[in-house]
Design an enzyme around this catalytic site. Structure first.
Site, PDB file in Angstrom:
ATOM      1  N   LYS A  63      -0.609  -4.229  -3.132  1.00 53.71           N
ATOM      2  CA  LYS A  63      -1.891  -3.708  -2.647  1.00 53.71           C
ATOM      3  C   LYS A  63      -1.944  -2.236  -3.037  1.00 53.71           C
ATOM      4  CE  LYS A  63      -5.105  -2.158   0.335  1.00 53.71           C
ATOM      5  NZ  LYS A  63      -5.469  -0.740   0.523  1.00 53.71           N
TER       6      LYS A  63
ATOM      7  N   SER B   3       0.817  -1.212   0.000  1.00 56.48           N
ATOM      8  CA  SER B   3       0.000   0.000   0.000  1.00 56.48           C
ATOM      9  C   SER B   3       0.851   1.263   0.000  1.00 56.48           C
ATOM     10  CB  SER B   3      -0.951  -0.047   1.204  1.00 56.48           C
ATOM     11  OG  SER B   3      -1.920   0.970   1.125  1.00 56.48           O
TER      12      SER B   3
ATOM     13  N   ASP C 253      10.502   5.673  -9.915  1.00 54.85           N
ATOM     14  CA  ASP C 253      10.169   6.338 -11.175  1.00 54.85           C
ATOM     15  C   ASP C 253      10.996   7.602 -11.397  1.00 54.85           C
ATOM     16  OD1 ASP C 253       8.311   4.514 -11.968  1.00 54.85           O
ATOM     17  OD2 ASP C 253       6.590   5.853 -11.892  1.00 54.85           O
TER      18      ASP C 253
END
Length: 451
Positions: free
Chosen positions: A334, A306, A317
């Protein structure tokens, strides 16, 4: 003769059309009835009245009992993360995110076999000090079998006022041990940010590498991380290890605030997208305070989930900005957003409303974050590391197990440290200091980049 054949064919075609049309009408009517709110409200009301009148113990039921039961079933049928929370459960959730509650300090879930399973004991909690380990199964609570209780009721049994007593029966799958643990509940204050010694001192290594571990994302996580980074920066930190292993997640907003400590103002961190293709929300760095602009390794494993995946995915990224390399194992996957929707009576819906996307629009849900450098750890090594850091745990081990635990190494942390040592060494020997060493996710070796 031809006219008779033609007439017969027309009759057949007409009959087929009428039949198909009737079937389509019936199907359309059934579909419409399935999605007609008033017809289905009436069905629910009829069912409630029948239960009230016909159920053998119906005199002991209230309409609220039945409605709450229906809501639990309805939300539970949607996905594993949506749920109905009665007022008491909603209050528990608010206490969790505030960072303090009464209980044993054990994070639990229902395992695939239906057993109540320990995900992780919280540091310094009664469960942690007693030697309870991840993957332990809670068979009974005060003599009640947990399979009969279910997850929600089991959590209620585990929690309670500080100073009260509870006995839990633990089964350890690794060795088959079954043992009763008499415990005293305490006020559990969740420190979501800790140093390498599981404290909040944040000493800097002699090599200039700092270490910060985020255990979960609660309301104070960003502030606690800011304080830790300031301590390390004041000591002259040259590189950072951010440990997100075994972090089950928490508040989306806090994940964003953690990321922005490493990003320039205006940089996109995460988007959430629901039923419509356009983003529901977009979190960008606000640029408060001086950002950390140092070589960094982020540690993750299969229990990083999460909010911790949002942080890892964002920093990965934006590697040219963050200088971050992700080390460890594939994360949990998740990546769905649960919105808390309060109801009039103090209860609430915890409803999945969207999914997370990284800045490059990679989906996290059911995929997870793939580390740049894969460093696997066996289940045995992970368990032994938990033993090694757990007070009193060595005392319950036999000689052979104790010897094995004493020899276990944190290979993921060691790899992270080696990487950063290499970066710092390269920086020291760069050409007149005009070049700076960093890490590349495509080729996780040292490469020079302009400052």
């Amino acid at each position: 003769m031809k006219r008779r054949i033609l007439f017969g064919l027309l009759v057949v075609v007409l009959g087929v059309n009428l039949f198909v049309g009737a079937q389509l009408y019936i199907y359309s009517a059934h579909a419409s009835q399935k999605d007609d709110p008033y017809e289905n409200y009436k069905l629910l009301a009829d069912a409630l009245e029948k239960v009230r009148k016909e159920y053998v113990d119906g005199d002991k039921l209230t309409y609220q009992d039945l409605i709450y039961g229906a809501l639990k079933g309805m939300l539970g049928s949607l996905d594993p993360h949506s749920q109905f929370m009665d007022p008491a459960k909603f209050d528990e959730l608010k206490k969790d995110t505030e960072g303090e509650f009464g209980g044993l300090g054990i994070v639990v879930e229902l395992g695939k076999n239906g057993m109540l399973t320990v995900v992780a004991p919280m540091e310094d909690s009664p469960g942690y000090k007693a030697g309870i380990l991840p993957r332990d199964q809670i068979v009974k609570i005060n003599g009640k079998f947990t399979k009969a209780l279910g997850l929600e009721d089991a959590v209620k049994e585990l929690r309670g006022e500080a100073g009260t007593h509870v006995t839990i029966t633990i089964k350890r799958p690794s060795n088959g041990m079954i043992k009763d643990y008499p415990l005293v509940r305490a006020n559990i204050k969740v420190d979501s940010v800790k140093d390498i010694n599981d404290h909040r001192d944040f000493p800097l290594g002699s090599d200039g590498v700092g270490y910060v571990r985020i255990l979960s994302f609660g309301e104070k996580t960003s502030d606690d991380l800011g304080a830790a980074l300031k301590k390390l920066t004041d000591q002259g930190m040259k590189a950072l290890i951010l440990d997100l292993r075994d972090n089950p997640g928490g508040l989306l907003e806090q994940a964003g605030h953690v990321c922005e400590k490493f990003l320039p103002r205006g940089q996109r961190i995460v988007t959430t997208e629901g039923r419509e293709p356009t983003p529901i929300s977009e979190f960008r760095a606000e640029g408060h305070g001086k950002r950390i602009d140092l070589p960094m390794v982020v540690l993750v494993n299969g229990y990083s989930a999460s909010a911790s995946e949002i942080v890892a995915g964002c920093l990965q990224d934006l590697q040219p900005i963050t200088h971050a390399i992700i080390v460890g194992e594939q994360t949990f996957g998740k990546g769905s957003v649960q919105s808390i929707l309060p109801l009039a009576d103090g209860s609430a819906l915890r409803l999945t409303t969207a999914k997370y996307y990284t800045p490059s629009h990679k989906v996290i849900h059911e995929h997870g974050i793939t580390p740049d450098i894969f460093v696997p750890m066996s289940d045995q090594d992970e368990q032994d590391l938990h033993y090694k850091h757990m007070p009193g745990a060595m005392e319950v081990l036999d000689d052979a197990d104790r010897e094995r635990v004493e020899k276990v190494h944190d290979k993921q942390l060691e790899r992270a440290t080696d990487l950063l040592h290499g970066v710092l060494l390269y920086s020291q020997h760069g050409s007149a200091g005009s070049k700076r060493a960093s890490l590349s996710p495509q080729n996780p070796e040292l490469h020079p980049s302009q400052p």
